[in-house]
Design an enzyme around this catalytic site. Structure first.
Site: not given
Ligand code: NVA
Ligand code: CP
Length: 300
Positions: A102, A129, A132, A219, A259, A287
Site C-alpha cells: 500500500r 484499489h 477492494q 467514497d 469501502c 475483503r
Molecule cells: N479513497 C480512499 C480509500 C480508502 C480505503 C483513500 O485513498 O484514502
Molecule cells: N477499505 C480499506 O482499504 O480500508 P483500510 O484503509 O482500513 O485498509
C-alpha cells in the site's frame, strides 16, 4: 495472472475465477474445512499509509491459509530512507513468496513487479484499489446473484476507488453511471478505457447517476495524502452525497456499498449508512475472502 496491480490488467474471466474461488474459500472457512493452500509461504505486507481492513484481512487471511504474514512499515524499512524500490524488490524476492504493498504512487507498485520475481498485490495506491473492488463485486454478486446487466452508480471523487470500480464493473457487464464534480473526474487512462463501452456515463448530477441504480457506491471526499485539501474539497463536493433524495430515484431494493472508512454527513448520511450497514459490513468481511482467493491464485 502473475500479479494484481490494477483491475485493467485482469480479463473478465480472471475476475470471475477469483470471485468463484473466493466463494469456495468463504464456504470452507465458514464450515471449518481446512484450506491451508499456502502452507510454508510468507507474504510481506508493506504499508506506507494507514490501514485497518487491508492489514487485518491480509494478515488473518494468510494465517487461515497456513502461511505467514510479515507486516512491514515502510517508515521502518530502508525504502523509507531512500533505498530504491528496484533494489527492495530484488532483495525481498529472495526471502518472500509474495508482497502486498500500500503506497502512494502506482509506479512504485509496477516497478516492484518489474524488478522482483514474486507476485505483487496492490493494496491501494493513489491510482487504484483492486483488492477492494474484487470484494465489492463479490458482495454485489452475493446479494443480487449476478453482476451482468446490473446498474451501478458511483457518486463522489474520481479517485482510486472510482478508477477501479469503473473498470471492474464494466468488465463484469454492469452498466456504470458516475457523478463527479468538474475537476475531480476519474483518471484519464480510465476515461480512455470507458470509450469502448456505450453503457458508461459520466455526469455532474448525482441524481442522474443514481436513476434506476441497483447498487450505489461512494467514497471519502479527501483520500489519504489529501488531508491539506480537505477544506477545499468540502466545498467542491457539496451535494455529492448518498442521501434519501438520491436513494429515492434508485431501485427500492438497491444496495449501498462503501469501502470504509466513511465520513457521515459528507459523502453519505448517517441514516442511509445505517440502513445499509448489513451489506456494508458484509463488504468489509469480503475483503478477507476475495484476498485469500487472490493469494491462492498468485502464490498457491
Ligand atoms: N479513497 C480512499 C480509500 C480508502 C480505503 C483513500 O485513498 O484514502
Ligand atoms: N477499505 C480499506 O482499504 O480500508 P483500510 O484503509 O482500513 O485498509
Amino acid at each position: 495472472m502473475k500479479h494484481l496491480l490494477k483491475m485493467m490488467d485482469l480479463s473478465s474471466e480472471e475476475i470471475i475465477e477469483i470471485l468463484n474461488l473466493a466463494d469456495q474459500l468463504k464456504y470452507e472457512q465458514k464450515h471449518g474445512i481446512p484450506h491451508d493452500h499456502l502452507k510454508g509461504k510468507t507474504l510481506g505486507m508493506i504499508f506506507e499509509k494507514a490501514s485497518t481492513r487491508t492489514r487485518v484481512s491480509f494478515e488473518t487471511g494468510m494465517y487461515q491459509l497456513g502461511g505467514y504474514p510479515l507486516f512491514l512499515s515502510s517508515s521502518e524499512m530502508q525504502i523509507g530512507r531512500g533505498e530504491p524500490v528496484e533494489d527492495t524488490a530484488r532483495v525481498l524476492s529472495r526471502y518472500l513468496d509474495g508482497i502486498m504493498i500500500r503506497t502512494f504512487k502506482q509506479e512504485e507498485v509496477e516497478k516492484l513487479a518489474e524488478y522482483g520475481s514474486i507476485p505483487i498485490i496492490n493494496g491501494l495506491t493513489d491510482y487504484c484499489h483492486p483488492c477492494q473492488v474484487l470484494a465489492d463485486l463479490l458482495t454485489v454478486r452475493e446479494y443480487k446473484n449476478k453482476l451482468d446487466g446490473l446498474n451501478m452508480c458511483y457518486i463522489g471523487d474520481g479517485n482510486n476507488m472510482a478508477n477501479s470500480l469503473i473498470v471492474g464493473c464494466l468488465k463484469t457487464g454492469m452498466n456504470v453511471s458516475v457523478a463527479c464534480p468538474e475537476g475531480y473526474h476519474p483518471d484519464k487512462t480510465v476515461m480512455d478505457f470507458t470509450k469502448a463501452y456505450s453503457n458508461f456515463k459520466l455526469t455532474a448530477d448525482p441524481k442522474e447517476a443514481a436513476a434506476d441504480a441497483d447498487v450505489l457506491f461512494t467514497d471519502v471526499w479527501a483520500s489519504m495524502g489529501q488531508e491539506s485539501e480537505a477544506e477545499k474539497r468540502k466545498i467542491a463536493f457539496k451535494g455529492y452525497q448518498i442521501n434519501d433524495d438520491v436513494m429515492s430515484v434508485a431501485h427500492g431494493d438497491a444496495l449501498v456499498l462503501h469501502c470504509l472508512p466513511a465520513h457521515r454527513e459528507e459523502e453519505i448520511t448517517a441514516k442511509v449508512f445505517e440502513e445499509h450497514a448489513a451489506e456494508i459490513f458484509d463488504e468489509a468481511e469480503n475483503r478477507l475472502h476475495a484476498q485469500k482467493a487472490v493469494m491462492v491464485k498468485l502464490m498457491g
